[in-house]
Design a protein around this motif. Sequence first.
Motif, PDB file in Angstrom:
ATOM      1  N   ALA A 178     -20.371 -21.951  29.014  1.00  0.00           N
ATOM      2  CA  ALA A 178     -19.726 -21.061  28.047  1.00  0.00           C
ATOM      3  C   ALA A 178     -19.981 -21.466  26.602  1.00  0.00           C
ATOM      4  O   ALA A 178     -19.579 -20.757  25.676  1.00  0.00           O
ATOM      5  CB  ALA A 178     -18.220 -21.019  28.316  1.00  0.00           C
ATOM      6  N   GLY A 179     -20.630 -22.628  26.399  1.00  0.00           N
ATOM      7  CA  GLY A 179     -20.918 -23.073  25.039  1.00  0.00           C
ATOM      8  C   GLY A 179     -19.889 -24.022  24.461  1.00  0.00           C
ATOM      9  O   GLY A 179     -19.927 -24.318  23.264  1.00  0.00           O
ATOM     10  N   ASN A 180     -18.971 -24.515  25.272  1.00  0.00           N
ATOM     11  CA  ASN A 180     -17.989 -25.493  24.814  1.00  0.00           C
ATOM     12  C   ASN A 180     -18.660 -26.863  24.674  1.00  0.00           C
ATOM     13  O   ASN A 180     -19.304 -27.344  25.608  1.00  0.00           O
ATOM     14  CB  ASN A 180     -16.824 -25.587  25.796  1.00  0.00           C
ATOM     15  CG  ASN A 180     -16.098 -24.262  25.943  1.00  0.00           C
ATOM     16  OD1 ASN A 180     -15.678 -23.663  24.954  1.00  0.00           O
ATOM     17  ND2 ASN A 180     -15.952 -23.790  27.180  1.00  0.00           N
ATOM     18  N   VAL A 181     -18.487 -27.475  23.507  1.00  0.00           N
ATOM     19  CA  VAL A 181     -19.155 -28.739  23.194  1.00  0.00           C
ATOM     20  C   VAL A 181     -18.148 -29.881  23.294  1.00  0.00           C
ATOM     21  O   VAL A 181     -17.039 -29.788  22.762  1.00  0.00           O
ATOM     22  CB  VAL A 181     -19.759 -28.716  21.777  1.00  0.00           C
ATOM     23  CG1 VAL A 181     -20.515 -30.004  21.493  1.00  0.00           C
ATOM     24  CG2 VAL A 181     -20.673 -27.500  21.601  1.00  0.00           C
ATOM     25  N   SER A 182     -18.540 -30.956  23.957  1.00  0.00           N
ATOM     26  CA  SER A 182     -17.649 -32.116  24.067  1.00  0.00           C
ATOM     27  C   SER A 182     -18.473 -33.399  24.095  1.00  0.00           C
ATOM     28  O   SER A 182     -19.640 -33.400  24.489  1.00  0.00           O
ATOM     29  CB  SER A 182     -16.788 -32.021  25.328  1.00  0.00           C
ATOM     30  OG  SER A 182     -17.588 -32.039  26.496  1.00  0.00           O
ATOM     31  N   ILE A 183     -17.846 -34.481  23.663  1.00  0.00           N
ATOM     32  CA  ILE A 183     -18.416 -35.821  23.782  1.00  0.00           C
ATOM     33  C   ILE A 183     -17.555 -36.557  24.799  1.00  0.00           C
ATOM     34  O   ILE A 183     -16.352 -36.749  24.588  1.00  0.00           O
ATOM     35  CB  ILE A 183     -18.428 -36.582  22.444  1.00  0.00           C
ATOM     36  CG1 ILE A 183     -19.190 -35.787  21.380  1.00  0.00           C
ATOM     37  CG2 ILE A 183     -19.028 -37.966  22.633  1.00  0.00           C
ATOM     38  CD1 ILE A 183     -20.667 -35.616  21.662  1.00  0.00           C
ATOM     39  N   ARG A 184     -18.140 -36.969  25.893  1.00  0.00           N
ATOM     40  CA  ARG A 184     -17.396 -37.603  26.972  1.00  0.00           C
ATOM     41  C   ARG A 184     -17.851 -39.048  27.149  1.00  0.00           C
ATOM     42  O   ARG A 184     -19.048 -39.335  27.204  1.00  0.00           O
ATOM     43  CB  ARG A 184     -17.606 -36.832  28.280  1.00  0.00           C
ATOM     44  CG  ARG A 184     -17.239 -35.354  28.199  1.00  0.00           C
ATOM     45  CD  ARG A 184     -15.753 -35.147  27.949  1.00  0.00           C
ATOM     46  NE  ARG A 184     -14.969 -35.600  29.084  1.00  0.00           N
ATOM     47  CZ  ARG A 184     -14.691 -34.852  30.146  1.00  0.00           C
ATOM     48  NH1 ARG A 184     -15.156 -33.599  30.222  1.00  0.00           N
ATOM     49  NH2 ARG A 184     -13.958 -35.325  31.125  1.00  0.00           N
ATOM     50  N   ASN A 185     -16.877 -39.937  27.245  1.00  0.00           N
ATOM     51  CA  ASN A 185     -17.168 -41.354  27.488  1.00  0.00           C
ATOM     52  C   ASN A 185     -17.443 -41.526  28.979  1.00  0.00           C
ATOM     53  O   ASN A 185     -16.529 -41.517  29.797  1.00  0.00           O
ATOM     54  CB  ASN A 185     -15.991 -42.211  27.051  1.00  0.00           C
ATOM     55  CG  ASN A 185     -16.274 -43.702  27.168  1.00  0.00           C
ATOM     56  OD1 ASN A 185     -17.282 -44.105  27.744  1.00  0.00           O
ATOM     57  ND2 ASN A 185     -15.391 -44.524  26.628  1.00  0.00           N
ATOM     58  N   ILE A 186     -18.690 -41.696  29.337  1.00  0.00           N
ATOM     59  CA  ILE A 186     -19.086 -41.768  30.741  1.00  0.00           C
ATOM     60  C   ILE A 186     -19.166 -43.205  31.243  1.00  0.00           C
ATOM     61  O   ILE A 186     -18.660 -43.537  32.319  1.00  0.00           O
ATOM     62  CB  ILE A 186     -20.458 -41.085  30.957  1.00  0.00           C
ATOM     63  CG1 ILE A 186     -20.425 -39.628  30.459  1.00  0.00           C
ATOM     64  CG2 ILE A 186     -20.881 -41.166  32.414  1.00  0.00           C
ATOM     65  CD1 ILE A 186     -19.454 -38.745  31.193  1.00  0.00           C
ATOM     66  N   LEU A 187     -19.782 -44.077  30.472  1.00  0.00           N
ATOM     67  CA  LEU A 187     -20.054 -45.440  30.927  1.00  0.00           C
ATOM     68  C   LEU A 187     -19.222 -46.493  30.217  1.00  0.00           C
ATOM     69  O   LEU A 187     -19.142 -47.630  30.679  1.00  0.00           O
ATOM     70  CB  LEU A 187     -21.542 -45.765  30.724  1.00  0.00           C
ATOM     71  CG  LEU A 187     -22.533 -44.876  31.472  1.00  0.00           C
ATOM     72  CD1 LEU A 187     -23.959 -45.174  31.019  1.00  0.00           C
ATOM     73  CD2 LEU A 187     -22.402 -45.084  32.966  1.00  0.00           C
ATOM     74  N   GLY A 188     -18.616 -46.122  29.109  1.00  0.00           N
ATOM     75  CA  GLY A 188     -17.931 -47.113  28.291  1.00  0.00           C
ATOM     76  C   GLY A 188     -18.930 -47.836  27.397  1.00  0.00           C
ATOM     77  O   GLY A 188     -20.062 -48.109  27.799  1.00  0.00           O
TER      78      GLY A 188
END
Length: 629
Positions: free
Chosen positions: A297-307
């Motif tokens: 849908a075009g929602n942008v996020s920064i996700r902490n995946i590995l630390g």
Amino acid sequence: MEILRHECGVAMIRLLKPLEYYKEKYGTYAYGLNRLYLLMEKQHNRGQEGAGIGVVKRHSLPGTEYVFRERALGKDAIQEIFDTVRDKIAHYDVNSHTPDEVDMDAPFIGDIYMGHLRYSTTGKSGISYCHPFLRRNNWRSRNLLMCGNFNMTNVDSIFNEVVGNGQHPRIYSDTVILLEQLGDALDKENHRIYRQYRDTLSGTVLTDAIEDNIDMSRILSSTAVKWDGGFVICGATGSGDMFALRDRHGIRPAFYYCDDEIVVLASERPVIQTVLNVARRQVCELAPGSALIVDKAGNVSIRNILGEDTNERCSFERIYFSRGSDADIYRERKKLGSNLVPAIMKSIGDDISHTVFSFIPNTAEVAFIGMVSGFEKELGRIKTTQILNAQMAGTLNEQRLKEIMSQNLRVEKVAIKDIKLRTFIAEGESRNDLAAHVYDVTYGIVENGVDNLVVIDDSIVRGTTLKQSILRMLDRLHPAKIVVVSSSPQVRYPDYYGIDMSRMGEFIAFRAAVQLLRERGMEHILDDTYRHCIEQESKPDSELVNCVKAVYAPFTQDEISHKMVEMLTADGSINADVDIIYQTVEGLHEAIPGHPGDWYFSGDYPTPGGTRLVNRAFINYYEGNTDKR
């Protein structure tokens, strides 16, 4: 002087508005494609063996293509790719179609764009190794495009896991294995959502529900935690999800920009600044261990995946690889050059008036500017001292003041790379003779047998070009002394995170240390190191140590540099005295405090995989397996 093959370049774009919006505002449906072209051209320095692009359309109809890919080999790959793509778009003739038709049908006009520039770090070449890689499926949400700037150190264990899960990869390479691993996780995510909705939805409604609920962070978390290496992995699904994940140490670089029109990710900050005409402060660094994710849908996020782990951002990235137009990199490279002034002064006996300063190659120019700036300060100090001494001695008059103030640095362009000689047709000394004439020298700027000639480079790794070409070329100017300066420290260890420096015996610093051990009756250190490396093979990651450090431990940096000079001039073909000066590791960290990754200089690898591989590299060297990395 020596070309290093190094980490690749990546570029990702997600358009957030309907295609018609870009046509109206920018006059073309190909706005995203044009931005991708510029992002890749501005990063051309990062990969000249091949390139590739991928495009995903979110609104295509069943029975029409929605994932496009084009790849090419060679230094002109970018131009070849985009010429091909533009021919296909021209054949479609977007102006004869409605915006909706262009959105659904036009080739290479889409919502997600991926670009990759390739430098091989494994010696493997050919179109089948060019990114992006594509995993096909009849469900859009199970299609996966992937590219990356990476090198994994635990490919064997990842491969074994993939095979253990029942898969059968077609090619043994880290790229294919990661693609299959991520693809398997994507399949499982699709199936998870299918099970969630299968009792209440069916047909295309169920398909839409699956596409709308893909959790890319779940996919990345289930796979990337097992990766050991330096990486920026980029991917896009056929249904419109996009991601870019960076390793937890920040070894490989990634920057991004987003607004209400576009999301862009690239390997270098100034590239984004230039292509989108945005301020430096608007371009963000992707945090180590984190992923930039844009959903369907075009929602942008920064996700902490590995630390985020300890900072091991690659210092070679700042010294050599990235474009010097970045404000911080420009300042850091100047500092690298100025740090070398005291050592150079010692080498030339403080005789600035009889010294000519220059640089080879062009990538060393900024460090050269910093070195010159440092010498200007030094010359200013010398002038001040001379004026004060003359004043105290009562000899300061207008003539003496003019003499003192007229002293200037002798900064010259001593070498110009004239042609790319085809030396493959020659052998032995004839090849070396041809290589010595790759550069034209500027005659008449060095006083024969009197002047020193100081030339700065950004790295001296193997010493091959120095011996076969540079020293011979500089010696034709007949200086009393040649001082070759490296703005980076001695490269002593292989890199396993993206730079093509993997065979131990290639490094002149290593060969010099080995020769010193043999000359001083300390060959037992080589035997002991081999035995310790063998013992490390069976140890767990937590107990691994870099045994190869023992080879260098008995010697100072200067001792190793002096031995290099002896090795490079042993054939007696160089008439001038020669000195080689390297940056110290301490000077490196002072100049580049934000990028402390220095394993190729210090041997302090950021991951267990690097330590395991450096010990294996020594075993291969000791056993004579020169074809193994």
